[in-house]
Design a protein around this motif. Structure first.
Motif, PDB file in Angstrom:
ATOM      1  N   ARG A  73       0.869  -1.183   0.000  1.00  0.00           N
ATOM      2  CA  ARG A  73       0.000   0.000   0.000  1.00  0.00           C
ATOM      3  C   ARG A  73       0.897   1.221   0.000  1.00  0.00           C
ATOM      4  NH1 ARG A  73      -5.567  -0.055   3.150  1.00  0.00           N
ATOM      5  NH2 ARG A  73      -6.310  -2.088   2.528  1.00  0.00           N
ATOM      6  N   TYR A  74       0.445   2.274  -0.640  1.00  0.00           N
ATOM      7  CA  TYR A  74       1.254   3.496  -0.652  1.00  0.00           C
ATOM      8  C   TYR A  74       0.344   4.721  -0.743  1.00  0.00           C
ATOM      9  CZ  TYR A  74       0.379   3.096  -5.681  1.00  0.00           C
ATOM     10  OH  TYR A  74      -0.231   2.995  -6.904  1.00  0.00           O
ATOM     11  N   ARG A  75       0.958   5.873  -0.471  1.00  0.00           N
ATOM     12  CA  ARG A  75       0.212   7.137  -0.512  1.00  0.00           C
ATOM     13  C   ARG A  75       1.117   8.198  -1.124  1.00  0.00           C
ATOM     14  NH1 ARG A  75      -0.255  11.422   2.929  1.00  0.00           N
ATOM     15  NH2 ARG A  75      -2.259  12.499   3.003  1.00  0.00           N
ATOM     16  N   THR A  76       0.560   8.980  -2.042  1.00  0.00           N
ATOM     17  CA  THR A  76       1.345  10.034  -2.672  1.00  0.00           C
ATOM     18  C   THR A  76       0.521  11.317  -2.784  1.00  0.00           C
ATOM     19  OG1 THR A  76       2.552  10.656  -4.684  1.00  0.00           O
ATOM     20  CG2 THR A  76       0.755   9.109  -4.956  1.00  0.00           C
ATOM     21  N   THR A  77       1.192  12.464  -2.651  1.00  0.00           N
ATOM     22  CA  THR A  77       0.487  13.753  -2.670  1.00  0.00           C
ATOM     23  C   THR A  77       1.015  14.718  -3.739  1.00  0.00           C
ATOM     24  OG1 THR A  77       2.002  14.553  -0.960  1.00  0.00           O
ATOM     25  CG2 THR A  77      -0.109  13.683  -0.203  1.00  0.00           C
ATOM     26  N   LYS A  78       2.069  14.332  -4.448  1.00  0.00           N
ATOM     27  CA  LYS A  78       2.691  15.259  -5.407  1.00  0.00           C
ATOM     28  C   LYS A  78       2.550  14.766  -6.841  1.00  0.00           C
ATOM     29  CE  LYS A  78       6.001  16.930  -2.007  1.00  0.00           C
ATOM     30  NZ  LYS A  78       7.402  16.972  -1.590  1.00  0.00           N
ATOM     31  N   ASP A  79       2.481  15.728  -7.767  1.00  0.00           N
ATOM     32  CA  ASP A  79       2.437  15.454  -9.218  1.00  0.00           C
ATOM     33  C   ASP A  79       1.346  14.446  -9.590  1.00  0.00           C
ATOM     34  OD1 ASP A  79       4.621  17.177  -9.643  1.00  0.00           O
ATOM     35  OD2 ASP A  79       6.011  15.588  -9.095  1.00  0.00           O
ATOM     36  N   ILE A  80       0.155  14.687  -9.079  1.00  0.00           N
ATOM     37  CA  ILE A  80      -0.975  13.791  -9.376  1.00  0.00           C
ATOM     38  C   ILE A  80      -1.648  14.243 -10.677  1.00  0.00           C
ATOM     39  CG2 ILE A  80      -3.235  12.983  -8.564  1.00  0.00           C
ATOM     40  CD1 ILE A  80      -2.118  13.492  -5.686  1.00  0.00           C
ATOM     41  N   SER A  81      -1.888  13.294 -11.555  1.00  0.00           N
ATOM     42  CA  SER A  81      -2.596  13.584 -12.807  1.00  0.00           C
ATOM     43  C   SER A  81      -4.097  13.449 -12.550  1.00  0.00           C
ATOM     44  CB  SER A  81      -2.137  12.599 -13.885  1.00  0.00           C
ATOM     45  OG  SER A  81      -2.921  12.740 -15.032  1.00  0.00           O
ATOM     46  N   LEU A  82      -4.792  14.570 -12.456  1.00  0.00           N
ATOM     47  CA  LEU A  82      -6.227  14.551 -12.147  1.00  0.00           C
ATOM     48  C   LEU A  82      -7.008  14.163 -13.408  1.00  0.00           C
ATOM     49  CD1 LEU A  82      -6.387  17.826 -10.038  1.00  0.00           C
ATOM     50  CD2 LEU A  82      -6.370  15.492  -9.175  1.00  0.00           C
ATOM     51  N   PRO A  83      -7.722  13.024 -13.386  1.00  0.00           N
ATOM     52  CA  PRO A  83      -8.375  12.531 -14.614  1.00  0.00           C
ATOM     53  C   PRO A  83      -9.483  13.437 -15.140  1.00  0.00           C
ATOM     54  CG  PRO A  83      -8.223  10.803 -12.944  1.00  0.00           C
ATOM     55  CD  PRO A  83      -7.901  12.094 -12.269  1.00  0.00           C
ATOM     56  N   PHE A  84     -10.231  14.093 -14.231  1.00  0.00           N
ATOM     57  CA  PHE A  84     -11.362  14.918 -14.670  1.00  0.00           C
ATOM     58  C   PHE A  84     -11.333  16.280 -13.980  1.00  0.00           C
ATOM     59  CE2 PHE A  84     -12.891  10.629 -15.491  1.00  0.00           C
ATOM     60  CZ  PHE A  84     -13.453  10.762 -16.751  1.00  0.00           C
ATOM     61  N   GLY A 116     -12.571   6.710 -20.000  1.00  0.00           N
ATOM     62  CA  GLY A 116     -13.049   6.736 -18.625  1.00  0.00           C
ATOM     63  C   GLY A 116     -14.413   6.070 -18.558  1.00  0.00           C
ATOM     64  N   GLN A 117     -14.685   5.298 -17.475  1.00  0.00           N
ATOM     65  CA  GLN A 117     -15.949   4.565 -17.369  1.00  0.00           C
ATOM     66  C   GLN A 117     -16.623   4.823 -16.024  1.00  0.00           C
ATOM     67  OE1 GLN A 117     -14.518   0.513 -18.133  1.00  0.00           O
ATOM     68  NE2 GLN A 117     -15.514   0.573 -20.119  1.00  0.00           N
ATOM     69  N   LYS A 118     -17.909   4.408 -15.962  1.00  0.00           N
ATOM     70  CA  LYS A 118     -18.705   4.491 -14.722  1.00  0.00           C
ATOM     71  C   LYS A 118     -18.654   5.910 -14.119  1.00  0.00           C
ATOM     72  CE  LYS A 118     -17.634  -0.335 -13.747  1.00  0.00           C
ATOM     73  NZ  LYS A 118     -16.901  -1.266 -12.858  1.00  0.00           N
ATOM     74  N   ILE A 119     -18.837   6.913 -14.985  1.00  0.00           N
ATOM     75  CA  ILE A 119     -18.736   8.317 -14.562  1.00  0.00           C
ATOM     76  C   ILE A 119     -20.080   8.761 -13.985  1.00  0.00           C
ATOM     77  CG2 ILE A 119     -18.270  10.677 -15.341  1.00  0.00           C
ATOM     78  CD1 ILE A 119     -16.671   9.197 -17.707  1.00  0.00           C
ATOM     79  N   GLU A 120     -20.014   9.364 -12.816  1.00  0.00           N
ATOM     80  CA  GLU A 120     -21.220   9.867 -12.158  1.00  0.00           C
ATOM     81  C   GLU A 120     -20.893  11.191 -11.475  1.00  0.00           C
ATOM     82  OE1 GLU A 120     -23.972   7.195  -9.828  1.00  0.00           O
ATOM     83  OE2 GLU A 120     -23.446   8.596  -8.229  1.00  0.00           O
ATOM     84  N   VAL A 121     -21.642  12.222 -11.821  1.00  0.00           N
ATOM     85  CA  VAL A 121     -21.463  13.545 -11.208  1.00  0.00           C
ATOM     86  C   VAL A 121     -22.717  13.854 -10.393  1.00  0.00           C
ATOM     87  CG1 VAL A 121     -20.989  15.993 -11.622  1.00  0.00           C
ATOM     88  CG2 VAL A 121     -20.056  14.278 -13.189  1.00  0.00           C
ATOM     89  N   LYS A 122     -22.523  14.204  -9.122  1.00  0.00           N
ATOM     90  CA  LYS A 122     -23.658  14.497  -8.239  1.00  0.00           C
ATOM     91  C   LYS A 122     -23.634  15.992  -7.897  1.00  0.00           C
ATOM     92  CE  LYS A 122     -25.144  11.337  -5.287  1.00  0.00           C
ATOM     93  NZ  LYS A 122     -25.231  10.487  -4.062  1.00  0.00           N
ATOM     94  N   ILE A 123     -24.647  16.716  -8.408  1.00  0.00           N
ATOM     95  CA  ILE A 123     -24.730  18.171  -8.219  1.00  0.00           C
ATOM     96  C   ILE A 123     -25.803  18.459  -7.163  1.00  0.00           C
ATOM     97  CG2 ILE A 123     -25.146  20.379  -9.386  1.00  0.00           C
ATOM     98  CD1 ILE A 123     -24.605  18.398 -12.022  1.00  0.00           C
ATOM     99  N   PRO A 124     -25.418  18.989  -6.004  1.00  0.00           N
ATOM    100  CA  PRO A 124     -26.411  19.229  -4.943  1.00  0.00           C
ATOM    101  C   PRO A 124     -27.383  20.353  -5.292  1.00  0.00           C
ATOM    102  CG  PRO A 124     -24.266  20.054  -4.286  1.00  0.00           C
ATOM    103  CD  PRO A 124     -24.064  19.383  -5.601  1.00  0.00           C
ATOM    104  N   THR A 125     -28.609  20.245  -4.786  1.00  0.00           N
ATOM    105  CA  THR A 125     -29.634  21.279  -5.008  1.00  0.00           C
ATOM    106  C   THR A 125     -30.166  21.750  -3.655  1.00  0.00           C
ATOM    107  OG1 THR A 125     -31.361  19.590  -5.142  1.00  0.00           O
ATOM    108  CG2 THR A 125     -30.359  20.283  -7.224  1.00  0.00           C
ATOM    109  N   LYS A 143     -21.707   6.634 -19.347  1.00  0.00           N
ATOM    110  CA  LYS A 143     -21.122   5.285 -19.381  1.00  0.00           C
ATOM    111  C   LYS A 143     -19.635   5.324 -19.711  1.00  0.00           C
ATOM    112  CE  LYS A 143     -25.139   2.406 -20.411  1.00  0.00           C
ATOM    113  NZ  LYS A 143     -25.751   1.482 -21.394  1.00  0.00           N
ATOM    114  N   ARG A 144     -19.300   6.046 -20.784  1.00  0.00           N
ATOM    115  CA  ARG A 144     -17.904   6.128 -21.224  1.00  0.00           C
ATOM    116  C   ARG A 144     -17.586   7.529 -21.714  1.00  0.00           C
ATOM    117  NH1 ARG A 144     -19.956   1.774 -23.587  1.00  0.00           N
ATOM    118  NH2 ARG A 144     -19.330  -0.281 -22.826  1.00  0.00           N
ATOM    119  N   MET A 145     -16.301   7.913 -21.530  1.00  0.00           N
ATOM    120  CA  MET A 145     -15.868   9.217 -22.039  1.00  0.00           C
ATOM    121  C   MET A 145     -14.388   9.127 -22.399  1.00  0.00           C
ATOM    122  SD  MET A 145     -16.379  12.925 -20.262  1.00  0.00           S
ATOM    123  CE  MET A 145     -15.865  14.447 -21.029  1.00  0.00           C
TER     124      MET A 145
END
Length: 434
Positions: free
Chosen positions: A275-286, A316-325, A355-357
């Motif tokens: 297991r590992y954890r990293t905080t630098k130079d992360i490629s944010l997918p979206f 990219g798959q199984k994409i779900e965006v939840k926008i609060p109201t 589904k896919r992007m």
């Protein structure tokens, strides 16, 4: 150290009772039943103190398991041990139920005698336990089997037995990463980290030694001590900074510190290598770009732009965006260019599913929200927009350089082993403020 271990059904009847120390009496069994199982109010804390006695409990379906002690013990260790006991039971007789516990009464007492000695946890490895405790009890062993058991219980390689044979030698390696992000409405990263793990499935004959190399350059930052392996300018490959990591007990740590290669004799079947954890130079997918505009007191306009920031050839798959109201939402009109969007009143949110992007693409959703007039002057707090997804790469930049297998006794080489490596990036808590 644990004074006693008790298993109850949903009525509070004792199914299994094992006392390891003299300071725990039968009154402890009744105390837990009265104060926890039959309590008037639901007991939410997993640790209960009654008359200077500590009760640590977990519940599976309708079964309660309680570890009892009068000593000042490490609570995390007790819970870890109880979860291991549950795992061992499940590996022997499947589902944890009252019927199964009654049917395997003798077996459970045998297991408890092996895995706990005078209140101290011993060997909880299922593979090792199964070599000398079977469904029918302890069988008479041949001299060879007795020697094998002795070497496994006392030797260095307790996680793998000898004599394993497969027709086809295969090795599956999954790099699973969970991206956690909090971004401001303007696109500034407020916090981001990746929690990753390397999961392996090993189907190899004999006692092979595996060598697993990761990126050419790894910087370990542990307790203020930096450790670098190569000059980044010379390697020309991306730098991966690992903040902390944990390895399976089979990994030879001395070789990792000197050569930065992970050398190990793998357990048979599936296991978690590291297991590992990293905080630098992360490629944010979206990237989520929100625009919220309040039109008077009874209307609100929301526009959300979604951009994919990875290679065009990837999906990219199984994409779900939840926008609060807002809580006083009466109706929502939706227009989305891709996927499906729906307003869920029960969640007070618009759920947008794709589904896919493909990579380097952009899509958007527009919503008109109708609001009911309220007397409260309190402003809507605007909770963040959350997102779920799955991408076929490691956002931290973690790469497997090589995976080699050596087996000196049996007649097969590294080239005879079929190897599979897969990268999966998933969303953890991936949020954008709006």
């Amino acid at each position: 150290m644990i004074g006693g271990l008790f298993v109850y059904n949903h009525k509070g009847e004792v199914l299994i009772s094992r006392v390891y120390r003299d300071d725990i009496g039968r009154n402890a069994v009744d105390a837990f039943r009265v104060n926890v199982i039959h309590a008037r109010q639901q007991v939410r804390s997993p640790v209960t103190n009654i008359a200077r006695t500590s009760f640590f409990h977990i519940k599976r379906a309708n079964i309660w398991m309680a570890a009892v002690t009068k000593q000042n013990v490490n609570a995390a260790m007790v819970f870890e041990f109880m979860l291991k006991v549950i795992d061992v039971m499940q590996s022997y007789f499947g589902k944890i139920s009252e019927e199964n516990i009654k049917n395997n009464f003798v077996l459970i007492y045998e297991l408890l005698d092996e895995i706990l000695d005078f209140g101290y946890p011993q060997n909880t490895d299922t593979g090792v336990l199964k070599t000398f405790i079977t469904q029918q009890g302890i069988k008479s062993q041949t001299k060879e089997e007795q020697a094998q058991i002795t070497s496994q219980v006392t030797g260095q390689i307790g996680w793998r037995r000898e004599g394993i044979k497969y027709r086809r030698n295969e090795l599956f390696l999954d790099v699973l990463e969970y991206v956690n992000l909090l971004m401001s409405p303007q696109g500034q990263v407020l916090s981001a980290h990746v929690a990753g793990k390397v999961v392996m499935k090993s189907y190899l004959s004999g006692m092979p030694e595996c060598k697993f190399g990761i990126n050419d350059k790894i910087v370990m930052e542990a307790k203020g001590k930096g450790m670098t392996t190569e000059d980044p300018a010379r390697s020309g490959k991306p730098v991966v900074v690992i903040d902390d990591c944990q390895f399976h007990q089979c990994v030879k740590l001395s070789k990792f510190e000197t050569e930065h290669s992970i050398s190990f004799i793998p357990p048979d079947g599936e296991f978690e290598l590291m297991r590992y954890r990293t905080t630098k130079d992360i490629s944010l997918p979206f990237r989520v770009i929100p625009l919220v505009r309040e039109v008077g007191r009874t209307k609100m306009e929301v526009k959300v732009v979604l951009k994919s920031n990875f290679k065009q050839s990837l999906l990219g798959q199984k994409i779900e965006v939840k926008i609060p109201t807002p809580l006083n939402t009466s109706g929502v009109q939706l227009i989305c260019l891709k996927g499906k969007a729906k307003y869920k009143a029960s969640e007070n949110a618009i759920v947008w599913k794709i589904k896919r992007m493909a990579g380097l693409k952009e899509t958007q959703l527009s919503a008109e929200i109708e609001l009911l007039e309220t007397d409260t002057k309190k402003k809507w707090t605007r909770p963040p927009i959350s997102m779920n997804f799955e991408v076929p790469f490691a956002p931290s930049g973690f790469k497997v350089r090589y995976l080699k297998v050596f087996e000196s006794k049996l007649n097969y080489s590294d080239h005879d082993v079929i190897k599979w490596v897969r990268y999966i990036g998933r969303s953890g808590l991936y949020e954008t403020r709006c």
